[in-house]
Design a protein around this motif. Structure first.
Motif, PDB file in Angstrom:
ATOM      1  N   UNK A 219       0.822  -1.201   0.000  1.00 50.60           N
ATOM      2  CA  UNK A 219       0.000   0.000   0.000  1.00 50.60           C
ATOM      3  C   UNK A 219       0.862   1.259   0.000  1.00 50.60           C
ATOM      4  N   UNK A 220       1.935   1.240   0.778  1.00 53.80           N
ATOM      5  CA  UNK A 220       2.814   2.407   0.842  1.00 53.80           C
ATOM      6  C   UNK A 220       3.525   2.640  -0.483  1.00 53.80           C
ATOM      7  N   UNK A 221       3.963   1.558  -1.142  1.00 53.43           N
ATOM      8  CA  UNK A 221       4.609   1.710  -2.450  1.00 53.43           C
ATOM      9  C   UNK A 221       3.628   2.273  -3.477  1.00 53.43           C
ATOM     10  N   UNK A 222       2.390   1.806  -3.469  1.00 52.23           N
ATOM     11  CA  UNK A 222       1.377   2.309  -4.397  1.00 52.23           C
ATOM     12  C   UNK A 222       1.134   3.806  -4.143  1.00 52.23           C
ATOM     13  N   UNK A 223       1.005   4.178  -2.895  1.00 54.45           N
ATOM     14  CA  UNK A 223       0.781   5.572  -2.538  1.00 54.45           C
ATOM     15  C   UNK A 223       1.924   6.448  -3.026  1.00 54.45           C
ATOM     16  N   UNK A 224       3.134   5.959  -2.850  1.00 52.50           N
ATOM     17  CA  UNK A 224       4.310   6.716  -3.286  1.00 52.50           C
ATOM     18  C   UNK A 224       4.338   6.828  -4.813  1.00 52.50           C
ATOM     19  N   UNK A 225       4.013   5.755  -5.519  1.00 52.64           N
ATOM     20  CA  UNK A 225       3.987   5.794  -6.980  1.00 52.64           C
ATOM     21  C   UNK A 225       2.988   6.812  -7.493  1.00 52.64           C
ATOM     22  N   UNK A 226       1.794   6.793  -6.933  1.00 52.08           N
ATOM     23  CA  UNK A 226       0.776   7.757  -7.359  1.00 52.08           C
ATOM     24  C   UNK A 226       1.278   9.183  -7.185  1.00 52.08           C
ATOM     25  N   UNK A 227       1.932   9.436  -6.078  1.00 56.01           N
ATOM     26  CA  UNK A 227       2.443  10.777  -5.820  1.00 56.01           C
ATOM     27  C   UNK A 227       3.478  11.171  -6.873  1.00 56.01           C
ATOM     28  N   UNK A 228       4.329  10.243  -7.251  1.00 57.99           N
ATOM     29  CA  UNK A 228       5.344  10.552  -8.259  1.00 57.99           C
ATOM     30  C   UNK A 228       4.715  10.842  -9.618  1.00 57.99           C
ATOM     31  N   UNK A 229       3.732  10.039 -10.013  1.00 55.37           N
ATOM     32  CA  UNK A 229       3.078  10.268 -11.299  1.00 55.37           C
ATOM     33  C   UNK A 229       2.288  11.575 -11.282  1.00 55.37           C
ATOM     34  N   UNK A 230       1.677  11.909 -10.141  1.00 54.49           N
ATOM     35  CA  UNK A 230       0.897  13.147 -10.075  1.00 54.49           C
ATOM     36  C   UNK A 230       1.782  14.384 -10.049  1.00 54.49           C
ATOM     37  N   UNK A 231       3.057  14.206  -9.701  1.00 55.16           N
ATOM     38  CA  UNK A 231       3.986  15.322  -9.815  1.00 55.16           C
ATOM     39  C   UNK A 231       4.229  15.655 -11.290  1.00 55.16           C
ATOM     40  N   UNK A 232       4.090  14.641 -12.155  1.00 58.54           N
ATOM     41  CA  UNK A 232       4.235  14.832 -13.602  1.00 58.54           C
ATOM     42  C   UNK A 232       2.897  15.201 -14.230  1.00 58.54           C
ATOM     43  N   UNK A 233       1.825  14.557 -13.765  1.00 59.04           N
ATOM     44  CA  UNK A 233       0.477  14.775 -14.289  1.00 59.04           C
ATOM     45  C   UNK A 233      -0.501  14.784 -13.112  1.00 59.04           C
TER      46      UNK A 233
END
Length: 252
Positions: A219-233
């Protein structure tokens, strides 16, 4: 106690993988370093985060193990600053039962964590697993490390482009920097868009070596991934959650 230690001389220097250990406890540094050298690794030891930060950028190892509670710069701040420059695989050493430290470390981009007091056998298993996944384990001749070099086929799903051979991810043509674990979880989702993957299936994809990882880690890895992608989009919503079941990737 900031120093470099060579691995046993029966392995060629080019085959040795280097592990950086960052901890203000000299006993832990010495004990873990001896265990790693016995397994054929070279080690670099640092007793505070500030000294380690400069060294890790100037001469990156293959993997680093950080304690969280340290003077001058703690492990969380060290990882935060490191992630601004490098996707270096990192394992955190956390206080026993301190879920806040574990979650904070994973959200900052740690690849794994181990609670103190810890088993050296478990730490070695986690290190081997991450080095295999990152293609940095020289002991895997003819195995996954070579397979990673040969896996040149790009994975394209809508606006997502993944290059497994180069560990590269693009969203709308813009790079997204993922850790080894994040990359493998995303790849497992993107291979079959729309198919729900349970947490256990994602753990198996990212941790294929029978190393125990709990649900909170995924869950923490997914949350972190979403944050990284939302920094781009900021509108990124390609990773869907089905509560109680798992996650899926939507390529539309």
């Amino acid at each position: 106690m900031d120093s470099d230690h060579s691995a046993p001389e029966d392995r060629p220097a080019s085959d040795r993988r280097t592990i950086a250990l960052v901890d203000d406890d000299r006993n832990i540094l010495t004990t873990v370093s001896i265990a790693l050298q016995a397994e054929g690794y070279a080690t670099r030891l640092y007793s505070d985060g500030e000294t380690a930060f400069k060294a890790l950028l100037e001469n990156p190892p293959d993997l680093a193990v950080f304690d969280i509670k340290m003077p001058r710069m703690d492990g969380l701040e060290l990882l935060r600053r490191l992630r601004e420059h490098s996707p270096l695989p990192v394992i955190f050493l956390t206080s026993k039962d301190d879920e806040q430290d574990e979650e904070a470390g994973l959200e900052l981009g740690a690849d794994d964590y181990i609670a103190k007091p810890f088993s050296l056998r478990l730490l070695l298993a986690r290190i081997r697993a991450i080095l295999r996944r990152s293609g940095a384990d020289g002991e895997q001749k003819g195995g996954p490390a070579i397979a990673a070099d040969q896996a040149t086929e790009m994975l394209s799903r809508g606006r997502l482009l993944m290059d497994p051979a180069r560990h590269r991810v693009l969203w709308d043509g813009r790079p997204v920097s993922l850790t080894v674990t994040e990359f493998l979880i995303l790849e497992a989702l993107a291979v079959r868009p729309g198919v729900i993957k349970s947490r256990n299936q994602l753990m198996d994809a990212a941790y294929p070596d029978d190393v125990f990882v709990d649900d909170r880690t995924v869950d923490s890895h997914i949350k972190r991934m979403r944050r990284k992608f939302r920094a781009v989009d900021p509108a990124f919503d390609a990773i869907d959650t089905l509560y109680g079941a798992g996650y899926s990737f939507a390529d539309g």
